[in-house]
Design a protein around this motif. Sequence first.
Motif, PDB file in Angstrom:
ATOM      1  N   ILE A 176      -6.512  22.036  82.679  1.00 17.71           N
ATOM      2  CA  ILE A 176      -5.305  21.469  83.278  1.00 17.71           C
ATOM      3  C   ILE A 176      -4.135  21.977  82.445  1.00 17.71           C
ATOM      4  CG2 ILE A 176      -4.002  19.368  83.791  1.00 17.71           C
ATOM      5  CD1 ILE A 176      -6.418  19.010  85.323  1.00 17.71           C
ATOM      6  N   TYR A 177      -3.151  22.585  83.097  1.00 19.10           N
ATOM      7  CA  TYR A 177      -1.998  23.067  82.338  1.00 19.10           C
ATOM      8  C   TYR A 177      -0.728  23.040  83.175  1.00 19.10           C
ATOM      9  CZ  TYR A 177      -3.326  27.423  84.695  1.00 19.10           C
ATOM     10  OH  TYR A 177      -3.659  28.361  85.635  1.00 19.10           O
ATOM     11  N   ASN A 178       0.393  23.150  82.482  1.00 17.21           N
ATOM     12  CA  ASN A 178       1.702  23.164  83.119  1.00 17.21           C
ATOM     13  C   ASN A 178       2.075  24.607  83.454  1.00 17.21           C
ATOM     14  OD1 ASN A 178       4.495  23.244  83.613  1.00 17.21           O
ATOM     15  ND2 ASN A 178       4.799  21.390  82.391  1.00 17.21           N
ATOM     16  N   HIS A 179       2.203  24.930  84.732  1.00  8.48           N
ATOM     17  CA  HIS A 179       2.398  26.330  85.110  1.00  8.48           C
ATOM     18  C   HIS A 179       3.824  26.833  84.838  1.00  8.48           C
ATOM     19  CE1 HIS A 179       4.624  26.259  89.030  1.00  8.48           C
ATOM     20  NE2 HIS A 179       4.399  24.971  88.827  1.00  8.48           N
ATOM     21  N   HIS A 180       4.718  25.947  84.457  1.00 12.90           N
ATOM     22  CA  HIS A 180       6.078  26.389  84.122  1.00 12.90           C
ATOM     23  C   HIS A 180       6.091  27.195  82.821  1.00 12.90           C
ATOM     24  CE1 HIS A 180       7.683  24.280  87.462  1.00 12.90           C
ATOM     25  NE2 HIS A 180       7.322  23.082  87.014  1.00 12.90           N
ATOM     26  N   LYS A 181       5.030  27.034  82.023  1.00  9.96           N
ATOM     27  CA  LYS A 181       4.954  27.800  80.783  1.00  9.96           C
ATOM     28  C   LYS A 181       4.343  29.171  81.075  1.00  9.96           C
ATOM     29  CE  LYS A 181       4.775  23.700  78.002  1.00  9.96           C
ATOM     30  NZ  LYS A 181       4.159  22.860  77.003  1.00  9.96           N
ATOM     31  N   ARG A 182       5.209  30.148  81.326  1.00  7.57           N
ATOM     32  CA  ARG A 182       4.760  31.474  81.774  1.00  7.57           C
ATOM     33  C   ARG A 182       3.882  32.183  80.758  1.00  7.57           C
ATOM     34  NH1 ARG A 182       5.084  31.351  87.081  1.00  7.57           N
ATOM     35  NH2 ARG A 182       6.796  29.934  87.498  1.00  7.57           N
ATOM     36  N   GLU A 183       4.209  31.998  79.493  1.00  8.07           N
ATOM     37  CA  GLU A 183       3.443  32.639  78.414  1.00  8.07           C
ATOM     38  C   GLU A 183       1.984  32.192  78.464  1.00  8.07           C
ATOM     39  OE1 GLU A 183       2.973  35.343  75.506  1.00  8.07           O
ATOM     40  OE2 GLU A 183       4.639  35.054  76.892  1.00  8.07           O
ATOM     41  N   LEU A 184       1.812  30.918  78.725  1.00 10.33           N
ATOM     42  CA  LEU A 184       0.476  30.320  78.812  1.00 10.33           C
ATOM     43  C   LEU A 184      -0.342  30.963  79.933  1.00 10.33           C
ATOM     44  CD1 LEU A 184      -0.357  26.573  78.798  1.00 10.33           C
ATOM     45  CD2 LEU A 184      -0.831  27.843  80.848  1.00 10.33           C
ATOM     46  N   LEU A 185       0.290  31.156  81.071  1.00  8.26           N
ATOM     47  CA  LEU A 185      -0.380  31.751  82.226  1.00  8.26           C
ATOM     48  C   LEU A 185      -0.904  33.155  81.900  1.00  8.26           C
ATOM     49  CD1 LEU A 185      -0.434  30.016  84.769  1.00  8.26           C
ATOM     50  CD2 LEU A 185       1.215  31.575  85.780  1.00  8.26           C
ATOM     51  N   ASN A 186      -0.060  33.959  81.227  1.00 12.87           N
ATOM     52  CA  ASN A 186      -0.469  35.306  80.830  1.00 12.87           C
ATOM     53  C   ASN A 186      -1.651  35.274  79.880  1.00 12.87           C
ATOM     54  OD1 ASN A 186       1.435  36.652  82.282  1.00 12.87           O
ATOM     55  ND2 ASN A 186       2.948  36.724  80.619  1.00 12.87           N
ATOM     56  N   LYS A 187      -1.606  34.351  78.931  1.00 14.44           N
ATOM     57  CA  LYS A 187      -2.681  34.263  77.932  1.00 14.44           C
ATOM     58  C   LYS A 187      -4.001  33.905  78.599  1.00 14.44           C
ATOM     59  CE  LYS A 187      -0.747  33.369  73.446  1.00 14.44           C
ATOM     60  NZ  LYS A 187      -0.080  32.333  72.674  1.00 14.44           N
ATOM     61  N   ILE A 188      -3.953  32.929  79.498  1.00 11.65           N
ATOM     62  CA  ILE A 188      -5.171  32.487  80.186  1.00 11.65           C
ATOM     63  C   ILE A 188      -5.766  33.638  81.007  1.00 11.65           C
ATOM     64  CG2 ILE A 188      -5.928  31.029  82.111  1.00 11.65           C
ATOM     65  CD1 ILE A 188      -4.296  28.780  80.871  1.00 11.65           C
ATOM     66  N   THR A 189      -4.900  34.414  81.647  1.00  6.30           N
ATOM     67  CA  THR A 189      -5.368  35.564  82.435  1.00  6.30           C
ATOM     68  C   THR A 189      -5.953  36.641  81.518  1.00  6.30           C
ATOM     69  OG1 THR A 189      -3.648  35.101  84.049  1.00  6.30           O
ATOM     70  CG2 THR A 189      -4.688  37.245  84.184  1.00  6.30           C
ATOM     71  N   ASP A 190      -5.256  36.948  80.411  1.00 10.31           N
ATOM     72  CA  ASP A 190      -5.753  37.962  79.463  1.00 10.31           C
ATOM     73  C   ASP A 190      -7.145  37.609  78.954  1.00 10.31           C
ATOM     74  OD1 ASP A 190      -3.476  39.418  79.704  1.00 10.31           O
ATOM     75  OD2 ASP A 190      -2.588  38.815  77.780  1.00 10.31           O
TER      76      ASP A 190
END
Length: 138
Positions: free
Chosen positions: A61-75
């Motif tokens: 569960i995460y907050n998608h407004h944090k763009r950096e987080l999204l990139n990290k999860i995908t990487d």
Amino acid sequence: MSWLIRFGISLDKELSERFDDLIRRKAYTNRSEAIRDLIRQDLVEQEWLHGGEVAGAITLIYNHHKRELLNKITDIQHDFQNSIISAQHIHLDHHNCLEIIAVKGNPAEVQKLASMLKAVKGVKHSTLSMSTTGKALT
Ligand code: NI
């Protein structure tokens, strides 16, 4: 269809009462069902400890407004292609996303993937649900 084996179990009174409590709490329909479940659970844990092929699901569960987080999860997911079968992204509400990642394979790899995702800053909650195929790793 496999054979059904019946056997008796001796328990002292106190342990037997505690077991019946557990059966009520977990809403098992009878003692056999409870014992089957406990045995399976232990066997799955052994598979995870001793390296048979495992299967499971990671939820995040995460907050998608944090763009950096999204990139990290995908990487991270791209680095673990061999362990990931599929991933589903659900937009829970305006801020929160739920990601369910189906995993299979080597237990150490799967656990490493789960820990790395959990450690990403901004992930609010994460679980690893463990199951097993019962197959030895090749
Ligand atoms: Ni989303």
